[in-house]
Design a protein around this motif. Structure first.
Motif, mmCIF file in Angstrom:
data_model
loop_
_atom_site.group_PDB
_atom_site.id
_atom_site.type_symbol
_atom_site.label_atom_id
_atom_site.label_comp_id
_atom_site.label_asym_id
_atom_site.label_seq_id
_atom_site.Cartn_x
_atom_site.Cartn_y
_atom_site.Cartn_z
ATOM 1 N N ALA A 251 0.831 -1.211 0.000
ATOM 2 C CA ALA A 251 0.000 0.000 0.000
ATOM 3 C C ALA A 251 0.864 1.259 0.000
ATOM 4 O O ALA A 251 0.578 2.228 -0.725
ATOM 5 N N LEU A 252 1.930 1.251 0.799
ATOM 6 C CA LEU A 252 2.810 2.418 0.859
ATOM 7 C C LEU A 252 3.503 2.657 -0.477
ATOM 8 O O LEU A 252 3.521 3.789 -0.993
ATOM 9 N N CYS A 253 4.067 1.593 -1.064
ATOM 10 C CA CYS A 253 4.776 1.743 -2.341
ATOM 11 C C CYS A 253 3.822 2.154 -3.457
ATOM 12 O O CYS A 253 4.143 3.039 -4.268
ATOM 13 N N TRP A 254 2.646 1.539 -3.509
ATOM 14 C CA TRP A 254 1.689 1.854 -4.567
ATOM 15 C C TRP A 254 1.210 3.304 -4.438
ATOM 16 O O TRP A 254 1.110 4.021 -5.437
ATOM 17 N N THR A 255 0.920 3.726 -3.221
ATOM 18 C CA THR A 255 0.433 5.092 -3.001
ATOM 19 C C THR A 255 1.493 6.120 -3.374
ATOM 20 O O THR A 255 1.193 7.125 -4.046
ATOM 21 N N LEU A 256 2.729 5.898 -2.947
ATOM 22 C CA LEU A 256 3.800 6.841 -3.279
ATOM 23 C C LEU A 256 4.051 6.875 -4.781
ATOM 24 O O LEU A 256 4.347 7.939 -5.341
ATOM 25 N N TRP A 257 3.934 5.734 -5.436
ATOM 26 C CA TRP A 257 4.083 5.688 -6.898
ATOM 27 C C TRP A 257 3.059 6.598 -7.561
ATOM 28 O O TRP A 257 3.406 7.434 -8.410
ATOM 29 N N VAL A 258 1.817 6.458 -7.196
ATOM 30 C CA VAL A 258 0.746 7.262 -7.803
ATOM 31 C C VAL A 258 0.922 8.735 -7.467
ATOM 32 O O VAL A 258 0.814 9.614 -8.337
ATOM 33 N N VAL A 259 1.213 9.040 -6.205
ATOM 34 C CA VAL A 259 1.335 10.440 -5.777
ATOM 35 C C VAL A 259 2.497 11.129 -6.491
ATOM 36 O O VAL A 259 2.369 12.272 -6.972
ATOM 37 N N LEU A 260 3.630 10.452 -6.612
ATOM 38 C CA LEU A 260 4.795 11.074 -7.239
ATOM 39 C C LEU A 260 4.606 11.230 -8.754
ATOM 40 O O LEU A 260 5.100 12.198 -9.344
ATOM 41 N N ILE A 261 3.908 10.300 -9.372
ATOM 42 C CA ILE A 261 3.600 10.466 -10.797
ATOM 43 C C ILE A 261 2.695 11.670 -11.003
ATOM 44 O O ILE A 261 2.891 12.474 -11.937
ATOM 45 N N ILE A 262 1.699 11.827 -10.139
ATOM 46 C CA ILE A 262 0.819 13.001 -10.222
ATOM 47 C C ILE A 262 1.622 14.280 -9.997
ATOM 48 O O ILE A 262 1.414 15.300 -10.669
ATOM 49 N N ALA A 263 2.570 14.235 -9.062
ATOM 50 C CA ALA A 263 3.401 15.408 -8.800
ATOM 51 C C ALA A 263 4.239 15.777 -10.023
ATOM 52 O O ALA A 263 4.417 16.956 -10.332
ATOM 53 N N PHE A 285 9.560 3.187 -6.220
ATOM 54 C CA PHE A 285 8.514 2.664 -5.343
ATOM 55 C C PHE A 285 7.641 1.640 -6.084
ATOM 56 O O PHE A 285 7.184 0.663 -5.475
ATOM 57 N N PHE A 286 7.419 1.862 -7.372
ATOM 58 C CA PHE A 286 6.633 0.882 -8.129
ATOM 59 C C PHE A 286 7.360 -0.460 -8.190
ATOM 60 O O PHE A 286 6.730 -1.520 -8.082
ATOM 61 N N LEU A 287 8.677 -0.432 -8.381
ATOM 62 C CA LEU A 287 9.438 -1.680 -8.378
ATOM 63 C C LEU A 287 9.367 -2.367 -7.016
ATOM 64 O O LEU A 287 9.361 -3.605 -6.934
ATOM 65 N N GLY A 288 9.331 -1.569 -5.943
ATOM 66 C CA GLY A 288 9.136 -2.168 -4.622
ATOM 67 C C GLY A 288 7.789 -2.862 -4.515
ATOM 68 O O GLY A 288 7.689 -3.980 -3.975
ATOM 69 N N PHE A 289 6.750 -2.230 -5.027
ATOM 70 C CA PHE A 289 5.422 -2.844 -5.040
ATOM 71 C C PHE A 289 5.422 -4.121 -5.878
ATOM 72 O O PHE A 289 4.866 -5.153 -5.472
ATOM 73 N N VAL A 290 6.053 -4.071 -7.044
ATOM 74 C CA VAL A 290 6.127 -5.249 -7.921
ATOM 75 C C VAL A 290 6.862 -6.394 -7.226
ATOM 76 O O VAL A 290 6.481 -7.570 -7.349
ATOM 77 N N THR A 291 7.906 -6.082 -6.485
ATOM 78 C CA THR A 291 8.660 -7.115 -5.771
ATOM 79 C C THR A 291 7.788 -7.814 -4.737
ATOM 80 O O THR A 291 7.832 -9.048 -4.598
ATOM 81 N N ILE A 292 6.967 -7.065 -4.022
ATOM 82 C CA ILE A 292 6.075 -7.670 -3.025
ATOM 83 C C ILE A 292 5.065 -8.591 -3.698
ATOM 84 O O ILE A 292 4.810 -9.716 -3.239
ATOM 85 N N VAL A 293 4.480 -8.151 -4.812
ATOM 86 C CA VAL A 293 3.525 -8.989 -5.544
ATOM 87 C C VAL A 293 4.221 -10.225 -6.105
ATOM 88 O O VAL A 293 3.662 -11.326 -6.115
ATOM 89 N N THR A 294 5.460 -10.069 -6.566
ATOM 90 C CA THR A 294 6.217 -11.202 -7.091
ATOM 91 C C THR A 294 6.425 -12.270 -6.031
ATOM 92 O O THR A 294 6.258 -13.472 -6.287
ATOM 93 N N VAL A 295 6.802 -11.851 -4.832
ATOM 94 C CA VAL A 295 7.015 -12.808 -3.737
ATOM 95 C C VAL A 295 5.717 -13.543 -3.406
ATOM 96 O O VAL A 295 5.712 -14.773 -3.193
ATOM 97 N N ALA A 296 4.599 -12.813 -3.395
ATOM 98 C CA ALA A 296 3.313 -13.441 -3.090
ATOM 99 C C ALA A 296 2.939 -14.467 -4.163
ATOM 100 O O ALA A 296 2.519 -15.592 -3.836
#
Length: 354
Positions: A251-263, A285-296
């Motif tokens: 959630a943190l990585c995904w949110t920061l990804w979206v917020v920074l892209i908007i910025a 941050f998006f790569l961090g989110f992708v890594t978490i999904v990859t592990v799952a």
């Protein structure tokens, strides 16, 4: 960068354009000329500054130092001049290295053109791997004539445009090559008996939302675009994994990804907002989110014995993470995992964990 024409020493010099206070007096580059013109001109305008620089910079002396002519500024040269100036610093070997560079460039372009002509020739011959020689000569001449016409009509600008188009076209092809490598590895593993092609698989394919008429899959895909961390939490909890920290991290990585892209988008339309380049941090941050999904995905796939590997999991999460989460949602439904063997029904190969 600068080089010493006699001793071949290399180093870095700082020009005024870099925003620092140090400056090595190594010639009248554009920054020196602009600085001196603005200080002396009565009422300088952007047009007059450009005109002054272009009129006073068109001489070879702009490359060399004001006090010591054995030094020259590489940053004021074109890319071609920069390379040959660089290799010429290697003492008596400089001349030989320039010749070797020319030969290498010629061989590169000749072999690249020859390969392109052969591919076009084979395609025009309906896949014949050994097309007639006159046809090969024809396509080679046509390709050369096309390149010549492009250079004559557009000059250097056409070359830059072609280079940009090549890079843009090569990017998606790079992604395709990654999938080709994985597919080749899987085919070889099946051929050697290390991988069962009829083993268990996910009940839903990654491309099902795009090629099937199932509104349920469409809704699930759209939901996971925006609620991916919530889905991840539910899936991990369902499979008796520890869901809290992965879900919070996602959630943190995904949110920061979206917020920074908007910025970054805000900065494009409002340059006064000083956050240029923030998009690069967003993709971290998006790569961090992708890594978490990859592990799952890797963990759950191993739990059900589904064929695959971590590299496949990573690229699937990188490109279509909503579909990955949709797979994890449906992996333990009634019927379990779809078997690929034609004589087996749903769940025949994996035993479903519902």
């Amino acid at each position: 960068q600068w080089y010493h024409a006699e001793y071949g020493q290399e180093g870095m010099t700082v020009c005024k354009g870099s925003g620092t206070k140090e400056l090595v007096e190594c010639g009248d580059c554009g920054w020196d000329l602009m600085d001196s013109y603005i200080k002396t001109a009565a009422s300088p305008t952007p047009e007059s500054v450009v005109t002054y620089i272009s009129q006073n910079q068109a001489w070879l002396g702009k490359y060399f130092g004001k006090e010591n002519k054995t030094y020259a500024r590489l940053s004021c040269m074109s890319s071609e001049e920069m390379w040959f100036a660089q290799v010429s610093t290697f003492g008596d070997m400089g001349y030989l290295l320039c010749i070797i560079s020319l030969v290498a460039i010629i061989l590169y372009f000749v072999t690249s053109s020859d390969s392109g002509s052969l591919v076009i020739d084979i395609m025009s011959a309906n896949g014949d791997q050994d097309p007639p020689i006159p046809q090969r000569v024809f396509w080679a001449l046509v390709e050369g004539a096309t390149a010549t016409a492009l250079l004559v009509a557009g000059g250097a600008d056409s070359v830059y445009a072609l280079q940009t188009a090549s890079v843009a076209a090569g990017l998606p092809y790079t992604i395709i090559l990654c999938f080709v490598c994985i597919s080749t590895w899987r085919a070889l593993a099946m051929e050697c008996g290390d991988l069962d092609p009829y083993g268990p698989d996910f009940a839903v394919s990654l491309i099902d939302p795009f090629c099937t008429l199932q509104p349920r899959l469409w809704f699930s895909f759209l939901k996971n675009i925006f609620l991916a961390p919530v889905t991840l939490y539910d899936v991990l909890k369902q499979h008796k994994q520890k869901p809290l920290f992965p879900a919070i991290g996602a959630a943190l990585c995904w949110t920061l990804w979206v917020v920074l892209i908007i910025a970054e988008i805000v900065h494009i339309y409002h340059p006064d907002v000083k956050i240029a380049g923030i998009y690069s941090l967003a993709w971290v941050f998006f790569l961090g989110f992708v890594t978490i999904v990859t592990v799952a995905r890797s963990t759950i796939r191993g739990e059900y014995g589904i064929n695959g590997n971590t590299i496949e999991d990573f690229f699937a999460a990188l490109l279509v993470y909503p579909a990955v989460l949709m797979q994890l949602e449906t992996v333990s439904e009634k019927g379990g995992i779809a078997a690929l063997r034609p004589d087996q029904g749903l769940g025949g190969g994996g035993g479903g964990g519902g």
